[in-house]
Structure formats: C-alpha cells, structure tokens
Design an enzyme around this catalytic site. Sequence first.
Site, PDB file in Angstrom:
ATOM      1  N   CYS A 148      37.707  36.736  44.113  1.00 10.10           N
ATOM      2  CA  CYS A 148      37.910  38.109  44.593  1.00 10.10           C
ATOM      3  C   CYS A 148      38.265  38.102  46.076  1.00 10.10           C
ATOM      4  O   CYS A 148      37.512  37.589  46.905  1.00 10.10           O
ATOM      5  CB  CYS A 148      36.650  38.936  44.370  1.00 10.10           C
ATOM      6  SG  CYS A 148      36.802  40.591  45.093  1.00 10.10           S
ATOM      7  N   CYS A 200      35.518  40.197  48.432  1.00  8.16           N
ATOM      8  CA  CYS A 200      34.125  39.824  48.632  1.00  8.16           C
ATOM      9  C   CYS A 200      33.982  39.146  50.000  1.00  8.16           C
ATOM     10  O   CYS A 200      34.919  38.521  50.484  1.00  8.16           O
ATOM     11  CB  CYS A 200      33.668  38.872  47.518  1.00  8.16           C
ATOM     12  SG  CYS A 200      33.120  39.732  46.014  1.00  8.16           S
ATOM     13  N   HIS A 226      30.386  43.474  44.827  1.00 10.57           N
ATOM     14  CA  HIS A 226      31.536  43.390  43.928  1.00 10.57           C
ATOM     15  C   HIS A 226      31.402  44.341  42.728  1.00 10.57           C
ATOM     16  O   HIS A 226      32.392  44.876  42.229  1.00 10.57           O
ATOM     17  CB  HIS A 226      31.689  41.939  43.438  1.00 10.57           C
ATOM     18  CG  HIS A 226      32.883  41.706  42.588  1.00 10.57           C
ATOM     19  ND1 HIS A 226      34.120  41.382  43.126  1.00 10.57           N
ATOM     20  CD2 HIS A 226      33.058  41.755  41.242  1.00 10.57           C
ATOM     21  CE1 HIS A 226      35.003  41.249  42.137  1.00 10.57           C
ATOM     22  NE2 HIS A 226      34.382  41.450  40.993  1.00 10.57           N
ATOM     23  N   ASN A 258      41.886  54.716  43.962  1.00  5.59           N
ATOM     24  CA  ASN A 258      42.182  54.565  42.544  1.00  5.59           C
ATOM     25  C   ASN A 258      41.005  53.805  41.959  1.00  5.59           C
ATOM     26  O   ASN A 258      40.681  52.731  42.435  1.00  5.59           O
ATOM     27  CB  ASN A 258      43.441  53.728  42.312  1.00  5.59           C
ATOM     28  CG  ASN A 258      44.674  54.348  42.944  1.00  5.59           C
ATOM     29  OD1 ASN A 258      44.821  55.555  42.986  1.00  5.59           O
ATOM     30  ND2 ASN A 258      45.567  53.503  43.434  1.00  5.59           N
ATOM     31  N   HIS A 287      37.099  49.627  46.198  1.00  2.00           N
ATOM     32  CA  HIS A 287      37.897  49.818  47.415  1.00  2.00           C
ATOM     33  C   HIS A 287      38.815  51.016  47.258  1.00  2.00           C
ATOM     34  O   HIS A 287      39.091  51.458  46.147  1.00  2.00           O
ATOM     35  CB  HIS A 287      38.739  48.569  47.714  1.00  2.00           C
ATOM     36  CG  HIS A 287      39.890  48.359  46.764  1.00  2.00           C
ATOM     37  ND1 HIS A 287      39.725  47.899  45.486  1.00  2.00           N
ATOM     38  CD2 HIS A 287      41.220  48.573  46.911  1.00  2.00           C
ATOM     39  CE1 HIS A 287      40.907  47.823  44.887  1.00  2.00           C
ATOM     40  NE2 HIS A 287      41.831  48.222  45.728  1.00  2.00           N
TER      41      HIS A 287
HETATM   42 ZN   LIG Z   1      34.602  41.254  45.131  1.00  3.51          ZN
END
Ligand SMILES: [Zn+2]
Length: 359
Positions: free
Chosen positions: A70, A73, A135, A175, A188
Amino acid sequence: MPTPVRGRLADDREILLYDSDTGLGVDRRDLPRRSPLPVTTVRRDPRTGDRVIVAPARQERTYHPPRQMCPLCPDPDGRSSEIPAADYRVAVLENRFPALSTVGVPYRAVPEANPLRVEELGTGRCEVVCFSSDHDGSFAALSDEHARLMIDVWAHRTAELFARDDIAEVYCFENRGAEIGVTLAHPHGQIYGYPFRTRRTRDLLRTAAAYRAEHGTDLFESILADEIADRTRLLVRTEHTTAFVPFAARWPVEVHVYPNRHVRNLIDLTAAEADDLALVYLTVLRAFDALYARPLPYIASWHQYRADAEEGYLHAELFSVRRSADKLKYLAGSESGRDAFLNDKTPETIAADLRAVIA
Ligand SMILES: [Zn+2]
C-alpha cells in the site's frame, strides 16, 4: 489554521504532515524525476464549452496494489510507500499521477489559433489526502477530534491553493469504495486545484445570479431556509449546521450539508462552526454505512468559492450509486448521454430511510 511539517519526496513532490508527532523521514525510493513541463492538457469541447482533461500518464497509476505494498501506509524506512514516516495523523501529498500539475512553470494558455481546437496546458495541482494511517479505517470511523482536524486540513489546503492566481477552483472530495472506481483501499480523499471553473460550478453560480435577479435573495440561503421550514427532507439540524436530502436529489442516496451561517468557503468558518460541521459530517457518513449490510460506496463533494466570488455558499454534497442492498445505479443513456438524471427513489423516501438509521 494548522501548521504542517513539509518535506519533499524522492521525485521532488511536496508532502505535508498535519498534527504529526513523529515528523518526516527520508524517501529513499529510486523514483524517476518528474518532467519539467505539465504533461496533461485541457481541451475545450467546441459544442458545449466543457473542458476535458487529457492525462495519458494516468493509465500507469497504481491499481489495486496488495495490502503489503500500500503506497499510503506509513513507512519508517522510506523504501516502500509514499509516506516516509513512522506514523501520521493526516498526510497530504502531490499526486504521483496528477491530472493537473505545474512543476514550477507558470500557467499560460496555448494560443488559440483555431477556435475549434482550443487546448491549454493542464496546470493546477492534484493532491492526495490520507485521512488516517489506519489502512482499514474510514472517514466515518475517525474520532470527532480527528474529523475536526480534517476540516482544518481542507481549510488550510483551500487557503494555500486559492492564494495561487493560476487556480480558479479548489475542489476537496472523497471517492469511497471499489464500486466508485477507487483503486487504493487505504482511506483517502483528493483535492483538485483546477485552472478553470468546472461546468458544475459555472451552472450553480449562473443559477444563483439569475435567482437573485428574479427574487432579490440568495439562492442557497433560500434553499436552506425552505428545507428547514418544510422539514420533509431534513436530517440533522444543529446550532451551526444543517443536513438534508435535496428536493431534486439525483442519486438514490444524496445528502447536502450546509453551515447555517452563509460563508463562501471552509476558511471562513469559526472554530465552533468547524466543530459542528465535523460532527454532522460524521453523522451523515455513519448513517450511510448503517443503511445496508456493507459500507456504502459514496462520493463526498465540497462546493466552495473565493471570498470575493459573486455568488456561492459552502456546502458538501454526499451521494451514492447504491440503490438497494444488492443493486447499483449506473449512469446510462439519459444520465451519461443527456445529463438528465432518473431517480428510482423519491427524495422524501431517501430522507426517511436515513432518518431511521440516524440514532
Ligand atoms: Zn494502507
């Protein structure tokens, strides 16, 4: 207004951490340097005047990476993610695959040699806003205080981008959900600083000006007063904030959130108004997630304007494509081909369903 810690990523993009205890480390990744000129352009549709951003480099953007890769993160080693920090509360960074960017060059229009082929450089700014280092978190899961920090972060970004004379509109949005097309699971949102006014904003401002000319009053103040008086679609009404389903809701779930006092943008909120707005925003998002067994995919879209704009009223527009527990609404012929929405639910039913899950 919060003061962020500022730094640069390996390819010279800016990163900002808000309310950070740990500070920024060094981004040790071997990233290609960014091109010195904007790589996107904005073309004007000669029939409608609409702008289309042409951004071919975005085809390469990160697409549903595995969890251990990711990019949002926190990464204390600075080798595997966009955020070289042991932890963070809110992080803002320039998008690695921006639809709009400047990389230091001033905005300039490509000469209009042909009125049918007007094309401008895609200057502006695209930012990624990480609400939380968790996350598996979501905006709705933030604490009251963390949600309030987000209002402050949006206000800070808005002030900084509005101060640039090459940016005409600052758009904060989120979104949420793969159904919406989100390609990164980490919670996010994004901010776009457009070099032009979008069609939706132009439509709202034109309608508000026409309303003032005909009725002598502010359109948005009138809408808010009317929804409060009618109560049919009202969801939440507090000292400083009001949330309601709009009379002509386009989506099977749609809520608008207004501060009770007329302000143009997030910067102009008082501390008490910002506190209250954060709480009502959380209430609406939590109601969204309580509607069905699974979290609701949604788009959260903020409308705001410069302080000296001729019209405009800060408000958030939150909506979902989910029309039942197992069905999505698709934008088909009437919506995509004509921009004429069909709603399968009445706005009054939408409001009743949401009121039922607001504790
Ligand atoms: Zn993440």
